[in-house]
Design a protein around this motif. Structure first.
Motif, PDB file in Angstrom:
ATOM      1  N   PHE A  86      -7.410   4.329  -3.947  1.00  0.00           N
ATOM      2  CA  PHE A  86      -8.346   4.711  -2.886  1.00  0.00           C
ATOM      3  C   PHE A  86      -8.045   6.107  -2.375  1.00  0.00           C
ATOM      4  CE2 PHE A  86      -7.557   0.178  -2.902  1.00  0.00           C
ATOM      5  CZ  PHE A  86      -8.838  -0.339  -2.957  1.00  0.00           C
TER       6      PHE A  86
ATOM      7  N   VAL B 183      -3.048   5.152  -2.134  1.00  0.00           N
ATOM      8  CA  VAL B 183      -3.958   5.962  -1.328  1.00  0.00           C
ATOM      9  C   VAL B 183      -3.525   7.425  -1.410  1.00  0.00           C
ATOM     10  CG1 VAL B 183      -4.889   6.397   0.979  1.00  0.00           C
ATOM     11  CG2 VAL B 183      -4.315   4.057   0.290  1.00  0.00           C
TER      12      VAL B 183
ATOM     13  N   ASP C 288      -5.276  -1.110  -7.249  1.00  0.00           N
ATOM     14  CA  ASP C 288      -6.469  -0.305  -7.049  1.00  0.00           C
ATOM     15  C   ASP C 288      -6.107   1.006  -6.379  1.00  0.00           C
ATOM     16  OD1 ASP C 288      -9.171   0.320  -7.273  1.00  0.00           O
ATOM     17  OD2 ASP C 288      -9.782  -1.670  -6.619  1.00  0.00           O
TER      18      ASP C 288
ATOM     19  N   ASP D 281       1.093   5.083   0.495  1.00  0.00           N
ATOM     20  CA  ASP D 281       0.408   6.247   1.052  1.00  0.00           C
ATOM     21  C   ASP D 281       1.026   7.489   0.409  1.00  0.00           C
ATOM     22  OD1 ASP D 281      -0.850   8.178   2.502  1.00  0.00           O
ATOM     23  OD2 ASP D 281      -0.344   7.345   4.473  1.00  0.00           O
TER      24      ASP D 281
ATOM     25  N   ALA E 102      -1.980  -1.102  -3.714  1.00  0.00           N
ATOM     26  CA  ALA E 102      -3.017  -0.092  -3.504  1.00  0.00           C
ATOM     27  C   ALA E 102      -2.340   1.268  -3.399  1.00  0.00           C
ATOM     28  CB  ALA E 102      -3.789  -0.384  -2.218  1.00  0.00           C
TER      29      ALA E 102
ATOM     30  N   TRP F 167      -9.505  -3.639   1.166  1.00  0.00           N
ATOM     31  CA  TRP F 167      -9.254  -4.276  -0.138  1.00  0.00           C
ATOM     32  C   TRP F 167      -8.098  -5.272  -0.029  1.00  0.00           C
ATOM     33  CZ3 TRP F 167      -4.927  -3.707  -3.511  1.00  0.00           C
ATOM     34  CH2 TRP F 167      -5.111  -4.217  -4.801  1.00  0.00           C
TER      35      TRP F 167
ATOM     36  N   GLU G  54     -10.069   2.010   3.386  1.00  0.00           N
ATOM     37  CA  GLU G  54     -10.581   1.322   2.188  1.00  0.00           C
ATOM     38  C   GLU G  54      -9.489   0.444   1.570  1.00  0.00           C
ATOM     39  OE1 GLU G  54     -13.452   4.987   0.632  1.00  0.00           O
ATOM     40  OE2 GLU G  54     -11.416   4.810  -0.128  1.00  0.00           O
ATOM     41  N   ALA G  55      -8.269   0.975   1.523  1.00  0.00           N
ATOM     42  CA  ALA G  55      -7.142   0.211   0.962  1.00  0.00           C
ATOM     43  C   ALA G  55      -6.851  -1.024   1.807  1.00  0.00           C
ATOM     44  CB  ALA G  55      -5.904   1.102   0.865  1.00  0.00           C
ATOM     45  N   ARG G  56      -6.893  -0.862   3.131  1.00  0.00           N
ATOM     46  CA  ARG G  56      -6.650  -2.003   4.029  1.00  0.00           C
ATOM     47  C   ARG G  56      -7.729  -3.082   3.850  1.00  0.00           C
ATOM     48  NH1 ARG G  56      -3.556  -1.567   8.664  1.00  0.00           N
ATOM     49  NH2 ARG G  56      -2.418   0.359   8.905  1.00  0.00           N
TER      50      ARG G  56
ATOM     51  N   ILE H 104       0.853  -1.187   0.000  1.00  0.00           N
ATOM     52  CA  ILE H 104       0.000   0.000   0.000  1.00  0.00           C
ATOM     53  C   ILE H 104       0.891   1.239   0.000  1.00  0.00           C
ATOM     54  CG2 ILE H 104      -1.776   1.305   1.241  1.00  0.00           C
ATOM     55  CD1 ILE H 104      -2.721  -1.364   2.476  1.00  0.00           C
TER      56      ILE H 104
END
Length: 123
Positions: A109, A85, A107, A58, A83, A118, A114-116, A56
């Motif tokens: 976000f 974010v 994806d 950030d 992801a 997913w 929401e990312a977590r 993810i």
């Protein structure tokens, strides 16, 4: 939220490791290149010992990503997804462009929770 396993601070990136997911924060004005990807993959492989995880990003800071870095990921079996974010329109637009290069589920976000959520569906 799951408990953090480990935090690693590199010169350009801060990595927060959780069970099955790593959240990165790249510092301002960095150009994210293949060398960064190689370093991250090596660290993730050591921390997760080859187990599957989701990455993810950030994107609260302003930095650039070389989209060819995604070609490096095609043989990484343990990476289940990426992801992005951000709440910044420009960052989301760029992430949307990067998405077409990703060999793994990718994806975008505007909120970390929401990312977590997913990421948990991929694990």
């Amino acid at each position: 939220m799951t408990e953090r396993i480990k935090i690693i601070e590199l010169s350009d990136i801060i990595l927060n490791f959780y069970k099955g997911m790593v959240i990165s924060e790249v510092k301002d004005d960095v150009v994210f290149e293949i060398e960064h990807v190689e370093q991250l993959l090596k660290i993730c492989n050591e921390v997760y010992e080859g187990a599957e995880y989701v990455y993810i990003s950030d994107r609260k800071n302003n930095y650039n990503v070389n989209p060819t870095i995604y070609f490096e990921l095609k043989d990484v079996k343990s990476l289940l997804g990426i992801a992005i974010v951000s709440q910044r329109y420009e960052a989301l637009k760029i992430a949307n462009f990067e998405k077409q290069f990703s060999p793994v589920p990718f994806d975008i976000f505007s909120h970390m929770d929401e990312a977590r959520a997913w990421a948990k569906t991929l694990l």
